[in-house]
Write a protein that holds these residues in place. Structure first.
Motif, PDB file in Angstrom:
ATOM      1  N   HIS A 251      12.166 -10.653  20.646  1.00  0.00           N
ATOM      2  CA  HIS A 251      13.465  -9.991  20.651  1.00  0.00           C
ATOM      3  C   HIS A 251      13.466  -8.888  21.714  1.00  0.00           C
ATOM      4  CE1 HIS A 251      16.870  -7.562  19.176  1.00  0.00           C
ATOM      5  NE2 HIS A 251      17.281  -8.679  18.596  1.00  0.00           N
ATOM      6  N   PRO A 252      14.608  -8.658  22.414  1.00  0.00           N
ATOM      7  CA  PRO A 252      14.632  -7.627  23.466  1.00  0.00           C
ATOM      8  C   PRO A 252      14.261  -6.235  22.972  1.00  0.00           C
ATOM      9  CG  PRO A 252      16.855  -8.440  22.977  1.00  0.00           C
ATOM     10  CD  PRO A 252      15.895  -9.372  22.341  1.00  0.00           C
ATOM     11  N   THR A 253      14.627  -5.903  21.734  1.00  0.00           N
ATOM     12  CA  THR A 253      14.283  -4.580  21.208  1.00  0.00           C
ATOM     13  C   THR A 253      12.781  -4.458  20.999  1.00  0.00           C
ATOM     14  OG1 THR A 253      16.418  -4.559  20.071  1.00  0.00           O
ATOM     15  CG2 THR A 253      14.819  -2.903  19.413  1.00  0.00           C
ATOM     16  N   THR A 254      12.148  -5.518  20.521  1.00  0.00           N
ATOM     17  CA  THR A 254      10.691  -5.517  20.348  1.00  0.00           C
ATOM     18  C   THR A 254      10.000  -5.409  21.697  1.00  0.00           C
ATOM     19  OG1 THR A 254      10.980  -6.974  18.424  1.00  0.00           O
ATOM     20  CG2 THR A 254       8.754  -6.738  19.301  1.00  0.00           C
ATOM     21  N   ALA A 255      10.518  -6.114  22.688  1.00  0.00           N
ATOM     22  CA  ALA A 255       9.952  -6.035  24.040  1.00  0.00           C
ATOM     23  C   ALA A 255      10.008  -4.612  24.576  1.00  0.00           C
ATOM     24  CB  ALA A 255      10.701  -6.986  24.972  1.00  0.00           C
ATOM     25  N   THR A 256      11.109  -3.932  24.304  1.00  0.00           N
ATOM     26  CA  THR A 256      11.255  -2.549  24.748  1.00  0.00           C
ATOM     27  C   THR A 256      10.264  -1.639  24.047  1.00  0.00           C
ATOM     28  OG1 THR A 256      13.589  -2.849  25.254  1.00  0.00           O
ATOM     29  CG2 THR A 256      12.850  -0.600  24.852  1.00  0.00           C
ATOM     30  N   ALA A 257      10.122  -1.811  22.736  1.00  0.00           N
ATOM     31  CA  ALA A 257       9.191  -0.977  21.977  1.00  0.00           C
ATOM     32  C   ALA A 257       7.750  -1.199  22.445  1.00  0.00           C
ATOM     33  CB  ALA A 257       9.317  -1.283  20.484  1.00  0.00           C
ATOM     34  N   ALA A 258       7.399  -2.435  22.763  1.00  0.00           N
ATOM     35  CA  ALA A 258       6.060  -2.732  23.280  1.00  0.00           C
ATOM     36  C   ALA A 258       5.834  -2.044  24.620  1.00  0.00           C
ATOM     37  CB  ALA A 258       5.867  -4.237  23.413  1.00  0.00           C
ATOM     38  N   ASN A 259       6.843  -2.113  25.486  1.00  0.00           N
ATOM     39  CA  ASN A 259       6.740  -1.452  26.790  1.00  0.00           C
ATOM     40  C   ASN A 259       6.572   0.054  26.637  1.00  0.00           C
ATOM     41  OD1 ASN A 259       7.424  -1.811  29.924  1.00  0.00           O
ATOM     42  ND2 ASN A 259       8.415   0.055  29.174  1.00  0.00           N
ATOM     43  N   ASN A 260       7.330   0.650  25.716  1.00  0.00           N
ATOM     44  CA  ASN A 260       7.283   2.098  25.544  1.00  0.00           C
ATOM     45  C   ASN A 260       5.936   2.572  25.006  1.00  0.00           C
ATOM     46  OD1 ASN A 260       9.864   2.189  26.496  1.00  0.00           O
ATOM     47  ND2 ASN A 260      10.823   2.502  24.504  1.00  0.00           N
ATOM     48  N   LEU A 261       5.347   1.814  24.077  1.00  0.00           N
ATOM     49  CA  LEU A 261       4.010   2.165  23.589  1.00  0.00           C
ATOM     50  C   LEU A 261       2.994   2.020  24.709  1.00  0.00           C
ATOM     51  CD1 LEU A 261       1.944   2.902  21.440  1.00  0.00           C
ATOM     52  CD2 LEU A 261       1.971   0.502  20.681  1.00  0.00           C
ATOM     53  N   ALA A 262       3.116   0.963  25.500  1.00  0.00           N
ATOM     54  CA  ALA A 262       2.207   0.768  26.637  1.00  0.00           C
ATOM     55  C   ALA A 262       2.305   1.927  27.620  1.00  0.00           C
ATOM     56  CB  ALA A 262       2.519  -0.552  27.345  1.00  0.00           C
ATOM     57  N   PHE A 263       3.523   2.368  27.884  1.00  0.00           N
ATOM     58  CA  PHE A 263       3.728   3.494  28.794  1.00  0.00           C
ATOM     59  C   PHE A 263       3.013   4.740  28.270  1.00  0.00           C
ATOM     60  CE2 PHE A 263       6.142   7.288  29.922  1.00  0.00           C
ATOM     61  CZ  PHE A 263       6.142   7.216  31.305  1.00  0.00           C
ATOM     62  N   TYR A 264       3.153   4.983  26.983  1.00  0.00           N
ATOM     63  CA  TYR A 264       2.482   6.155  26.385  1.00  0.00           C
ATOM     64  C   TYR A 264       0.969   6.051  26.537  1.00  0.00           C
ATOM     65  CZ  TYR A 264       0.322   9.055  22.854  1.00  0.00           C
ATOM     66  OH  TYR A 264      -0.506   9.939  22.208  1.00  0.00           O
ATOM     67  N   LEU A 265       0.415   4.866  26.238  1.00  0.00           N
ATOM     68  CA  LEU A 265      -1.042   4.693  26.313  1.00  0.00           C
ATOM     69  C   LEU A 265      -1.549   4.830  27.748  1.00  0.00           C
ATOM     70  CD1 LEU A 265      -1.423   1.647  23.901  1.00  0.00           C
ATOM     71  CD2 LEU A 265      -2.151   4.000  23.454  1.00  0.00           C
ATOM     72  N   ALA A 266      -0.811   4.283  28.702  1.00  0.00           N
ATOM     73  CA  ALA A 266      -1.258   4.297  30.094  1.00  0.00           C
ATOM     74  C   ALA A 266      -1.043   5.644  30.766  1.00  0.00           C
ATOM     75  CB  ALA A 266      -0.531   3.214  30.881  1.00  0.00           C
ATOM     76  N   ALA A 267      -0.051   6.383  30.305  1.00  0.00           N
ATOM     77  CA  ALA A 267       0.295   7.641  30.972  1.00  0.00           C
ATOM     78  C   ALA A 267      -0.196   8.838  30.176  1.00  0.00           C
ATOM     79  CB  ALA A 267       1.804   7.711  31.183  1.00  0.00           C
ATOM     80  N   THR A 268       0.554   9.220  29.159  1.00  0.00           N
ATOM     81  CA  THR A 268       0.287  10.467  28.445  1.00  0.00           C
ATOM     82  C   THR A 268      -1.096  10.496  27.799  1.00  0.00           C
ATOM     83  OG1 THR A 268       2.637  10.603  27.969  1.00  0.00           O
ATOM     84  CG2 THR A 268       1.186  12.041  26.706  1.00  0.00           C
TER      85      THR A 268
END
Length: 397
Positions: A251-268
């Motif tokens: 689902h597009p919302t799940t894809a977005t949530a996965a991307n956002n968690l990945a961003f947090y792990l890779a960045a912050t």
């Protein structure tokens, strides 16, 4: 250098050539004005540019002459085409169509109807995708007034969704600006996301996907202003797990949530880490990015701005992991998806004559495709933000 070069390529590239998968028929149909034996104007649909003023200055007058069934058929046709343009990333065409829909919705439903409010949301969505943030906020504000008038309260799902959309715009605005303007916009985005979450918690069942997405975006907004890193990670993971259970992996919302968690792990989270712990975060982030990218490509195709955003994030993370060759392959694929040729790149290099920029290549591709190509019911947007890239990637709308 890459940013300047690529901007030059896009400057000379037409919208049509970038929107490779766009439908060739247009979403606006015009009325012939011919009357039948019953005296009613008959509807005749044919392909034409969806520009109300340029293509048919008498369109509104002719629409007023239709009976109720004919009007609603016309509105449904435009809504259908608008959804298709939006899903394909053809935001410029979708904006033109949404303007037509706004006008005829006002004629048919008047200014105290949820369909009219939805049409205002549509216009705001397209302005946001085209980087016209002040115009987007103006239209969302109009929609909020209509919803409050219709429902006699702010505690309604549509009101909460529109607040959420305002949060998206302010977050995008923050990432396109600097200094105090950026800080104020980030604080505004957190304010709107929080208000939307409060309303959704009151009017929707616990665990509803919209609640989980609101929690996700509140967490990211807090991270953007340096708040609650540990709690934010817990919320990002929890909302992703809940969305997988509710709407599935693709689902597009799940894809977005996965991307956002990945961003947090890779960045912050990885910012001040070293060694094996940092590598573990990078590895998990890459897996999440790939899941998100796969879902987006299934939904919209490889050349859609949403898919290109995640491809950019993958390339940036590969670079951080020291895999430069693989990162370049991903970037080359992004160029191909955007329909940019080697010759155009060479011409842009000559035009820029050695000029330079530190902005990221992937960010530029995604942003320029948004500008050029561009709720479920009524296409009120519910997807999260599409901020400017950092060197670690970018959260996704």
């Amino acid at each position: 250098m890459m940013m300047m070069m690529m901007k030059s390529v896009f400057k000379n590239k037409s919208t049509a050539s970038l929107a490779m998968s766009c439908h060739e028929w247009n979403v606006k149909r015009f009325l012939t004005g011919a009357k039948g034996a019953d005296g009613q104007i008959k509807v005749s649909y044919f392909k034409s540019e969806p520009s109300l003023d340029d293509s048919d200055p008498n369109y509104s007058t002719r629409f007023r002459g239709l009976n109720q069934i004919q009007r609603e058929k016309q509105i449904a046709e435009i809504q259908s085409g608008l959804r298709e343009s939006y899903s394909l990333g053809n935001y410029q065409e979708a904006l033109k169509s949404s303007k037509v829909l706004e006008e005829i919705s006002l004629i048919h439903f008047e200014d105290s109807h949820p369909v009219y409010a939805s049409s205002l949301n549509n216009v705001a969505v397209m302005y946001k995708h085209l980087g016209k943030y002040e115009e987007a906020i103006e239209y969302y504000s109009k929609a909020l007034k209509v919803y409050k008038k219709v429902f006699k309260s702010e505690e309604h799902a549509s009101f909460g969704t529109t607040l959420f959309n305002c949060g998206q715009v302010y977050n995008c605005m923050a990432n396109d600006r600097s200094g105090m303007e950026a800080i104020m916009a980030r604080e505004k985005s957190l304010e709107y996301f929080t208000k939307a979450l409060d309303i959704r918690l009151k009017v929707l069942e616990l665990g509803h996907p919209d609640i989980e997405m609101s929690k996700n975006m509140v967490s990211l907004a807090k991270l953007s202003i340096g708040q609650e890193n540990e709690e934010a990670e817990k919320e990002l993971r929890s909302s992703l797990d809940s969305l997988i259970g509710k709407v599935g992996e693709n689902h597009p919302t799940t894809a977005t949530a996965a991307n956002n968690l990945a961003f947090y792990l890779a960045a912050t989270k990885s910012k001040n880490l070293k060694g094996s712990e940092r590598e573990r975060n990078f590895s998990e982030a890459m897996e999440l990015y790939k899941r998100s990218c796969g879902a987006r490509e299934k939904l919209h195709g490889k050349n859609h701005p949403d898919a290109i955003t995640v491809q950019h994030n993958i390339a940036e993370l590969l670079e951080r992991m020291g895999n430069t060759k693989e990162a370049q392959k991903v970037r080359d694929s992004m160029l191909e998806s955007a329909g940019i040729t080697d010759r155009e790149i060479e011409e842009a290099e000559l035009e820029n004559d050695g000029g330079g920029s530190d902005e990221m290549f992937g960010e530029m591709v995604a942003r320029e495709m948004e500008k050029l190509e561009g709720e479920r019911k009524g296409i009120i947007e519910k997807a999260p933000i599409f901020p400017k890239a950092s060197k670690f990637g970018r959260p996704m709308r």
